[in-house]
Structure formats: structure tokens, C-alpha cells
Design an enzyme around this catalytic site. Sequence first.
Site, PDB file in Angstrom:
ATOM      1  N   SER A 171       0.858  -1.215  -0.086  1.00  0.00           N
ATOM      2  CA  SER A 171      -0.012  -0.135   0.038  1.00  0.00           C
ATOM      3  C   SER A 171       1.061   1.209  -0.024  1.00  0.00           C
ATOM      4  CB  SER A 171      -1.002  -0.003   1.378  1.00  0.00           C
ATOM      5  OG  SER A 171      -0.004   0.532   2.309  1.00  0.00           O
ATOM      6  N   ASP A 172       0.490   2.244  -0.611  1.00  0.00           N
ATOM      7  CA  ASP A 172       0.959   3.636  -0.260  1.00  0.00           C
ATOM      8  C   ASP A 172       0.825   3.871   1.243  1.00  0.00           C
ATOM      9  OD1 ASP A 172       2.408   6.041  -0.440  1.00  0.00           O
ATOM     10  OD2 ASP A 172       1.019   6.620  -2.275  1.00  0.00           O
ATOM     11  N   CYS A 173       1.690   4.742   1.861  1.00  0.00           N
ATOM     12  CA  CYS A 173       2.062   4.763   3.366  1.00  0.00           C
ATOM     13  C   CYS A 173       0.542   5.396   3.930  1.00  0.00           C
ATOM     14  CB  CYS A 173       3.071   5.741   3.416  1.00  0.00           C
ATOM     15  SG  CYS A 173       4.686   5.065   2.897  1.00  0.00           S
ATOM     16  N   ALA A 203      -2.250   4.091   3.596  1.00  0.00           N
ATOM     17  CA  ALA A 203      -3.375   3.976   2.498  1.00  0.00           C
ATOM     18  C   ALA A 203      -4.509   3.132   2.991  1.00  0.00           C
ATOM     19  CB  ALA A 203      -2.877   3.519   1.153  1.00  0.00           C
TER      20      ALA A 203
END
Length: 425
Positions: free
Chosen positions: A139-141, A143
Site C-alpha cells: 500500500s501507499d503509506c 493507505a
Amino acid sequence: YWAPNINVFRDPRWGRGQETPGEDPAMIAAYSVEYVKGFQGEYGDGREGRMMLSACCKHYIAYDLEKWGKFARYTFNAEVNAQDFEDTYEPPFKSCIQEGRASCLMCSYNQVNGVPACARKDLLQKIRDEWGFKGYIVSDCDAVAIIHENQTYTSSDEDSVAIVLKAGMDVNCGSFLIRHTKSAIEKGKIQEEDINHALYNLFSVQLRLGLFEKASENQWFTRLGPSNVCTKEHRELAAEAVRQGTVLLKNDDSFLPLKRSEVSHIAMIGAAANDAYIMGGDYTGAPCDPITFLKGMQAFVPQTTVAGGCKNVSCDSTDGFGEAIEAAKRADIVVVIAGLNLTQETEDLDRVTLLLPGKQQDLVNIIASVTKKPIVLVITGGGPVDVSFAKQDTRIASVLWIGYPGEVGGQVLPEILFGEYNPGE
């Protein structure tokens, strides 16, 4: 390593557009393949051979907004039809996986047609089942955290853990899974097999990197250390990137190149003229020995003076214009540095206009009206800037776009201005 960013640069005001190669899906796709191959440097036998580094194609998918008006990346819902998926958003990621053989993919913050990107099981499984992806999905941070906290898509943190793991995400950037996975198991939201599946995808990449092996002379990077950083070869490669990346937008009557024998005094005008910070864009590492535009020019013309004109790139005041005007009047040649830096465009910060920030255009026009000869205008920044005012202005002889040139940008600019390298060829 979580790169490259291969989102399509659809709105030129996007703060992270500087991280991407552009707006053309086909060009981005080709870029992604070469980027990943260079990063991973695969060697050995087999499709899933050994790697030097793990490259991660991001941000999947339809992500090109930070904060604009009432919209923000944590809650934005990208409404994308089937044709736009096929023609625009998917091609870069498909090429990154199938041709580049990327070992990681990062899912984005935004929702896609009402569902968080990291919870879109259909999209995450498509890259494995149809595109042949062999790697881990991260995941993006934070997210995953925002699925419940910001988007209120789930009713609990444990539900957020369950929906992403069952969709096919393997790793969370941040501490959310560390804090809530145990509770999700205890509440029966996920099973041990969900965790095992995610670990398998992650460990398979780590095995290819040799992370479970004892360091040996035969492994990549084992013998690398501080002496391998900032070498002469590295700086020359960085300089060559600036040379090839600089674009000559205007050059009336072949004003450039300048002749060193005819120039004894140059004035550098602009807040960026003597600022090493502006040389680097988003996610720039610490430079070794940055050369500002002023320092680089002084190596060519010792009598090079500087005046900011504006206190900073935002240029909210004309207080420094007087000093800049006087400096420009005294010089044989005047180079004005204008454009953007990370106070204008970056992660979590979109622009609202394509014009030069604040009173920068006023500064350019005033300086051009008092100089002995037409000026050279140099534009910095990652996103496009509207400098159409300079196109027909005969007081502005040449316009160069130099982007974010990095630590050797100041070295390369005078090389270009004095003809050691021709960006027009």
C-alpha cells in the site's frame, strides 16, 4: 525501492507530476520498462532470477491529485470508465509488469469507482492472473488506515485489514497492520492462510534479493561503501543527464551560445540563482557537493554577481527589485532564473495556476527593460509553466527549461550558455 512513479500526468498542476515521465501512456510504459530493468539488474537463470534491487511500480491506479479545492488524495474517488482504464491508466502498469518484470506494485490512496484502490480485488488479481505478476503488492503509506479513518468505507479497523489482505495486498507501508492484524484474527475477520499468502509473496522477492543468505564476495553490493558514493563517474553521469534533459525553447538571432571573450560581467537574477535547495525535486537525496547556478557561472566568468529580486520563489513582494535592477544595469549579460521549487509543487501540494509564482513575471519584465542586451531566461521546475509572455518579447533573447537539475546543475548551465553543449541539437 518504491519507484518508479508511472501515473499519467493528466493535470499539469499536479504536485507530483514532476516524479512522472509525462502525459503519454505509451511513453510512460516504455519508460517504466527501462527503469525497472535498470533498477533490478536481473541475473541468473529463469524468469524470476536474482535481482540487485526490487523496483516498485506505483501508484496503482488513477492517482493524479494531491490537494485541490475541496478534493484531497485520501478521500478522492476517481471515476474511470472501461475505455479510460484500457487506453490510459493500465498500459504503463501492464508494461511495467509484463516487459519490465517489476517485483513490486504499490496501490494508491484514492478510491476507484467508489472502492479504495488497495481493496479492489478485481484490479489486484488482474495483474497476477492476466498480466503474470510475480511479486508483492504494497500500500501507499497509511493507505490502509484511511479506508476506515478518512473514507469510512469500512466500519472498523479490523475490517480494513481484512478487505485489503483478501483483495490481494501483501504489505502495508506504515504501522496499521502491525497494530490491527492480531485483533482482526481474533475477531475472525481473517485467517492464518491470508497472512501466509501475503508473506509468501513478500519472501519470494526477498529470496531473489539474497536477503536470507550470508553476505559473500559473490553477492551484489557486498563490497560497496562510502567510497562508492559521489564518485567522479557518478557526477559526470548526473551532468550528462542535465545536458540531455535541458530544453532550448527560444533563441532569437542565435543569441546563444555566448562567447567567453566578449563577456566580462554576468548578473544572475532570481531567488534560485544561489540556492542549492532548488536544484533537487521531490524525494531528492542529500547532495554531495551541490554547485549553485552562481558558483557554476563564476567558474566561467569570475565577475559574476547575484541579486535575488525576490526573497524566495513565492515572490510575494517587490522589495528586492531595486537591487536586482541595479545589478542588471551593470552587467554585460543578464541571466534570470525563474520557475518553481518544492514550495510550489510537491507531494500533498498541487498548484492552482500554470503562471510563474507571485511577482516573478513582473521581475523578468522589469529586468528585461533595463539591460544592455536582451536577457536569457532559465526556467526551473518539474511541472509545466506558462511563459508565453516571453515568446514574442524581443527583450528576452533565449529561454531554457532546465527542470530540477540536481547537484551539478550549476556546472552544466554555463556549459550550455557558452556552447560547450548544444541543447538545440
